[in-house]
Design a protein around this motif. Structure first.
Motif: not given
Length: 217
Positions: A24, A28, A189-190, A192-194
């Motif tokens: 995104r 990242e 995904k979790a 990456i988001e964290a």
């Protein structure tokens, strides 16, 4: 074409596991790439699914020595040109229309065209392709499909992607007609988001260990 297909086979075989990433932001992209590299995976497929994908590909090729990046989700001639201009080492498609196959045949980098049926792979074979992506692998039969393709299409090799996890990765990679497997289980995904890059790094190391275990068996 024959030389580029040989290079594609060598690239996939050397990778063993091809992490499929979608980014995104540029930061990242850096963090994900660094975690994968530190975990022992230096070849990745960066999908062209976000506005920053091409810029991220070009940036990583400039900034990360030794990384091998394929442009994924290549859908048309525009994607081919933009990816090559950005420095893509190879191209991957989720499926391949006749128009796209013709454009890929003219690309001056290794390509891994996607397909899901024997008819599609026969068409790709007619274009000179010998290394293909089976997608979505699990949805179209998984191991049973690969075993079924091995008989009539003995000169084709595959990179199955879609539905492959840490639990079944070794089973897919053990198939004689599989050069490499694609997946994103090491990029939860979790995590990456964290920003939990330690988890990504550990999972990448686990994936590299799976490859080594199959290859050394």
């Amino acid at each position: 074409m024959q030389d580029r297909q040989a290079r594609a086979a060598d690239l996939l075989r050397a990778a063993g596991v091809l992490p499929v990433i979608t980014v995104r932001t540029l930061d990242e992209a850096r963090a994900i790439a660094d975690a994968l590299l530190e975990g022992g995976l230096n070849t990745l497929e960066l999908t062209l699914r976000t506005p920053v994908a091409i810029d991220a590909l070009a940036m990583l090729k400039r900034e990360r020595a030794g990384i091998v990046i394929g442009a994924g989700t290549v859908l048309d001639a525009g994607h081919i040109r933009a990816s090559i201009d950005a420095g893509a080492d190879f191209l991957v498609t989720p499926g391949t229309t006749p128009t796209l196959a013709a454009a890929l045949a003219e690309a001056d980098v290794p390509v891994v065209p996607g397909g899901a049926t024997p008819t599609e792979f026969l068409a790709l074979r007619d274009h000179g392709f010998r290394n293909c992506k089976l997608f979505p692998a699990s949805a179209v039969g998984g191991l049973a499909m690969l075993k079924g393709l091995a008989g009539p299409l003995q000169d084709l090799r595959f990179c199955p992607t879609g539905g492959i996890s840490e639990a079944n990765a070794a089973d897919f990679l053990s198939q004689p007609n599989v050069l490499c497997i694609g997946g994103s289980w090491m990029l939860d995904k979790a995590w990456i988001e964290a920003g939990d890059w330690a988890r990504v790094r550990a999972s990448a190391a686990g994936a590299a260990k799976i490859v080594a275990g199959v290859r050394n068996a």
